[in-house]
Design a protein around this motif. Sequence first.
Motif, PDB file in Angstrom:
ATOM      1  N   MET A  26       1.013  -1.284  -0.143  1.00 35.46           N
ATOM      2  CA  MET A  26       0.083   0.220   0.095  1.00 35.46           C
ATOM      3  C   MET A  26       0.805   1.107  -0.216  1.00 35.46           C
ATOM      4  SD  MET A  26      -3.285  -0.693   2.749  1.00 35.46           S
ATOM      5  CE  MET A  26      -3.985   0.636   2.187  1.00 35.46           C
ATOM      6  N   LEU A  27       2.205   1.040   0.411  1.00 31.18           N
ATOM      7  CA  LEU A  27       2.955   2.264   0.393  1.00 31.18           C
ATOM      8  C   LEU A  27       3.276   2.797  -0.873  1.00 31.18           C
ATOM      9  CD1 LEU A  27       5.382   1.332   3.222  1.00 31.18           C
ATOM     10  CD2 LEU A  27       3.730   3.334   3.152  1.00 31.18           C
ATOM     11  N   PHE A  28       3.233   1.673  -1.970  1.00 29.66           N
ATOM     12  CA  PHE A  28       3.434   2.276  -3.370  1.00 29.66           C
ATOM     13  C   PHE A  28       2.274   2.510  -4.177  1.00 29.66           C
ATOM     14  CE2 PHE A  28       6.476  -0.768  -1.511  1.00 29.66           C
ATOM     15  CZ  PHE A  28       7.576   0.054  -1.674  1.00 29.66           C
TER      16      PHE A  28
ATOM     17  N   VAL B  61      -1.238  -8.560  11.651  1.00 34.15           N
ATOM     18  CA  VAL B  61      -1.631  -7.675  10.492  1.00 34.15           C
ATOM     19  C   VAL B  61      -2.046  -6.310  11.097  1.00 34.15           C
ATOM     20  CG1 VAL B  61      -3.536  -7.376   8.792  1.00 34.15           C
ATOM     21  CG2 VAL B  61      -2.460  -9.757   9.027  1.00 34.15           C
ATOM     22  N   ALA B  62      -2.522  -6.410  12.116  1.00 33.30           N
ATOM     23  CA  ALA B  62      -2.681  -4.948  12.697  1.00 33.30           C
ATOM     24  C   ALA B  62      -1.630  -4.162  13.084  1.00 33.30           C
ATOM     25  CB  ALA B  62      -3.696  -5.045  13.979  1.00 33.30           C
ATOM     26  N   SER B  63      -0.645  -4.791  13.639  1.00 31.77           N
ATOM     27  CA  SER B  63       0.630  -4.297  13.891  1.00 31.77           C
ATOM     28  C   SER B  63       1.478  -3.795  12.536  1.00 31.77           C
ATOM     29  CB  SER B  63       1.651  -5.073  14.870  1.00 31.77           C
ATOM     30  OG  SER B  63       0.846  -5.632  15.856  1.00 31.77           O
TER      31      SER B  63
ATOM     32  N   LEU C 259       2.445  -0.131  11.356  1.00 31.77           N
ATOM     33  CA  LEU C 259       3.894   0.375  10.827  1.00 31.77           C
ATOM     34  C   LEU C 259       3.641   1.037   9.512  1.00 31.77           C
ATOM     35  CD1 LEU C 259       6.216  -2.673  11.636  1.00 31.77           C
ATOM     36  CD2 LEU C 259       6.295  -0.363  12.650  1.00 31.77           C
ATOM     37  N   VAL C 260       2.945   0.412   8.825  1.00 29.13           N
ATOM     38  CA  VAL C 260       2.610   0.915   7.359  1.00 29.13           C
ATOM     39  C   VAL C 260       2.123   2.510   7.294  1.00 29.13           C
ATOM     40  CG1 VAL C 260       1.378   1.160   5.492  1.00 29.13           C
ATOM     41  CG2 VAL C 260       2.316  -1.076   6.078  1.00 29.13           C
ATOM     42  N   ALA C 261       1.398   2.687   8.480  1.00 29.85           N
ATOM     43  CA  ALA C 261       0.730   4.062   8.680  1.00 29.85           C
ATOM     44  C   ALA C 261       1.987   5.085   9.079  1.00 29.85           C
ATOM     45  CB  ALA C 261      -0.227   4.112   9.678  1.00 29.85           C
ATOM     46  N   ILE C 262       2.756   4.473  10.171  1.00 30.90           N
ATOM     47  CA  ILE C 262       3.709   5.231  10.223  1.00 30.90           C
ATOM     48  C   ILE C 262       4.817   5.742   9.272  1.00 30.90           C
ATOM     49  CG2 ILE C 262       5.841   5.262  12.100  1.00 30.90           C
ATOM     50  CD1 ILE C 262       4.189   3.652  14.051  1.00 30.90           C
TER      51      ILE C 262
END
Lengths: 684, 225, 204
Positions: free
Chosen positions: B86-88, C41-43, C47-50
């Motif tokens: 999703m970052l990409f 997955v929530a963790s 991380l993706v959000a950060i």
Amino acid sequence: MTEDHSELNLCPKCGMENLPMATRCVHCGAEMESLFTISGQAQRSDEESEESLSDIIEEIRNDPSLKTPAEVAPIPEIPPADQIDESVLNSQELPDWLAKVRERAQEEEDSIGDLASGTIAMDAARSEEASTGVEGEFNAWINRIREKSQQENSIRARQLPTDSEDPGQVPDWLQRIRALRPQSEEEITHEVKTNPDYVDEMPPEWTDETLEELRREALAEDLEQATEPLPPASTIDEEETFPSEHQTEEPGELVEEEPELIEEDFHNIPDEEEEIPEAIPEEDPAPLSEAEEETPADVVVEETLETEEIEAAEEEPDFQAEEVPEEAGQDLPQQDDVQSEEAEYKEAPVEPETSEMPKQIEPVTSLAEEESELPPEEQDEEPEEAEQPTDSAAVPPDLLLLRDQQDRASLLASLIEEEGRVTAGKQAIRKPSGRAGRLAVTLLLLIGLIVSILIGPAAMPADTPKSMPALALSDQIQTLAENDQVLVVLDYQAAASRELEALAAPLLAQLHSQGTQLEFLTTQPSGLFLAQSLLAQAGLPEDTRVDYLPGSYLGMISSAANSTISPVGDGVVKNLHSFQLVLLVSDSSDNVRGWLEQIAPWIEPLNFAAVTTQMEAPVLLPYFDSGQLVGYAAGIADGNLGSQVAFSYRAYRVGLLLMLVMLLLGMISKGEADAIRREEERVE
Amino acid sequence: MSPSELFALIIGVALTVMIFSYILGDRLFFGIATHILIGVSAAFLALVVIQKVLLPYLISPLADHTNAGFLLTLVPLALSILLVLMLFRRGTQAGAIPLAFLGGALAALAIVGVTRGTLAPQILSMIGRFEPGQLMHGAEPQWGVILEALMILLGVISVLFVFHHRGQLKAGNVDRPVFLEGVGSIGQIFIGITFGALFVGLFSSALVALISSLSDIIRFISLWF
Amino acid sequence: MKRPLTLIVGLLSGLAVLVAMFVAPRGGSVLAVVLNWVIVVASVALLVAIASLVLTHLRFIVKGRKGFLLSIVLVLSFIATLALGLLLGVDDPFFLGFVGAIIRPIETALLGLVALVMMSAAMKIFRERGWSVLTVSFGVSAIIFLILGLGFLQNLKIPVLNEAIRFVEALPMIGARGLLIGIGIGLLMMAFRVLFGMEGSGND
């Protein structure tokens, strides 16, 4: 003369129509004086009013327009809604759109507002009255005026040039509104809705959008009304009559006097923004009386005089006097004259609109400057106008404003001025007042708290009664025996740490002193560093282990469901069944609820208690009442926080007291505002 | 006061003053303080998640092929990779699958939790107040208890009616008998009482925080005088 | 409407949890596995959000967007904390003390600001909302609880008064219970909608 008979007043006694300047009812002789307020003028004495009343009545009765309506082509600017209704009903078949407007306006009281609802009330009253005598003549006369004005309005609206203004500043809808606005500066009395000007302009299909436009237009008219100084009768008459085509060509000079009043009275929009919309060529949709047709130069003279007159009106209530009778005789001009004068006007040495625009952006010029710009012809006329007697009783009806109309117009003016304009200037000035108030209140609280803290600690009495849930929690802790296991779940953020630590630390110390085995678990990452402070306050060993429980209660469900799979808590907290009590130290009732919803059903005999902030306490009450929580401590009293030396209980009380005062002040100010509003309504 | 405590106090006071500068209309120092908070919190959160969740839950099982949990760990690994995509820009759609997985599981938990943990206990608690054993003491009716039970029942029903009324308002259906309006008003009274208590509770908590902050500042100043 | 794959994934995960909870304790293993997946997955989502947050601010810095100085502050504080944490470890007392020394005063001060804002908002409540059953009961309730919060009445130690105070203190329970049940029902409906793909994440 163009008397605008659009604003008629109902006698409070007999309910019959009277001219606005009448201080006594022409039908029954009842006092009507309190109904009238002349904008910008002091009330005349009774004698003067009485004196002029007979003149006016006589004048009306002798008015040739009333006697021979067929020959008349007078031009009221915007006949009021009630007259419109009557005229349309009397003279022609009711158009669909107008029927819809009426129907909707009657249904939607909010949408029409007080101003229009007053008109509706007048309508209702009038519908019951017979149109006889002078009144009947009046109506017939007005009907003709209206028919003609509608026709001419529509013609002029279509002729509106669209390329003479900055589209970025003025939206189309506003242009159209202003185009339809009949000599907005000259309007004195009119109504909000069912304006005859819309008759030809309204689209055949009546939509919400067009209705909204109609409302806006009506509001815009009120703005004009509110900002309009009271010119002498002759001024108004002359202003009303100049053709819209002329305005289109030379709007700048017409608006120069107007913005000054608008700016001072209603808003602080910068001059550029203020005046540009005013520079939009304003169409005069009102029918033209040939006798009233004047050159634009005349109009400019009258406009210029307005600024003087509004000031003079305060000092000279008798201003504008015998002009009315004189002009009454001029009310029957020929259309040919109008056309010829229009032609003359077009040839007049007026500046093009583009050259006028910069002038408008400049601050409002002084009267002398304006006069100097006028053609010699206008300057010649000016002394004559200035010498006009100023008898307010002789003011024609179209110059009169009811006080409430003026007030409402003032209020509405600020709204309509914002339409389609940049309002940054207004916001910029409004902000400081609001911020100043907030700052004052904030500083008050801060100073109160600081002084209270500086005075020194004031401990809360140790025996202050606790709440029921707190007492239940104390009882529950008392029942725990030595070596009983208690799970302490740290589930709070740093913001609430001061309050929760102060509440939880004494309880933990008590549990520790009872010899219970305390296990610590944190569901928030912040609990890892917050635990240090809590443990220190509770006097627990620094090496007390605090496990992080990922996924909050989800991890606990996983552990409860199958502890062999779950790696929760590094093996320290795997089996909840061994605990006698789970103490949730949480700043969120949602998280407490999550534990009660997700974990408690899995492990039935487990007791749950909570230490939470004061703000979450009411939400936890039902869970305490249902027995899902054996007790909880929340707030200053429950934790005996006030008795702790580190906490200033006095400051806490001062803060609560100030909030109490603010709430009461808010209630009182609201009540006072309501009382004032009711009083105003009652006066109206 | 130890040097570390003094250092923490100085940092704390400086940051507190920066936050309170908001009162005077400042945005720069307030912005700096809040951005420091975001940066430090995000980094700390990331570290905790990596060290306390991903390493034991995801990486460790994958490192040991013989572990029974190895295969089970492949599923969250795949879902995690989809999330990272999703970052990409091109991978934003891929995140829908793990998010759907999360949504489905959490929704199921909510269904069970709300039913068993809130709805059933609360309704049963309300009904339980009408048990004869509670309402009667021997042969004597306990009028206070009866009134209390009735008040709670009426209050809860009227509050629920306010919910229902709001739904009707949204749907555009507002024609109701007068007595239902009365019930709705009673519900509003109880909601107002609860909101009032919540308001005072929030203010009380905020006040405690404010007093603590001011106390820290005063304590810091008193160190130098 | 969701894509079929996301719909199926959501439905399957939800049904797995539901079934496992209803057949507990036999379904305990399935439930534990699924919940562990959820936690992981929530963790990762966190991380993706950060990462997204930091990347966004880096982009602001590179583009020199208005307010990029604050972005620099954020990125620097992030990197410093991350480096210190990786160096010392998350459980290190010094590191925890460092983080606590920064986060605690800021969050406490922010909550303190709420008190100041509420104070100035208190005067406006009735002016903005007008008089209604809700606002009047709210105002009266707030005033009563403020008076109770002062503690004067409790310290009078009059038994009847204390009983009255206890009664008043229990009154919010009625509204709160109604709200909890109402919210619970709403949550239930929402959960079903999410479960069956009518609402929620993963919509295309």
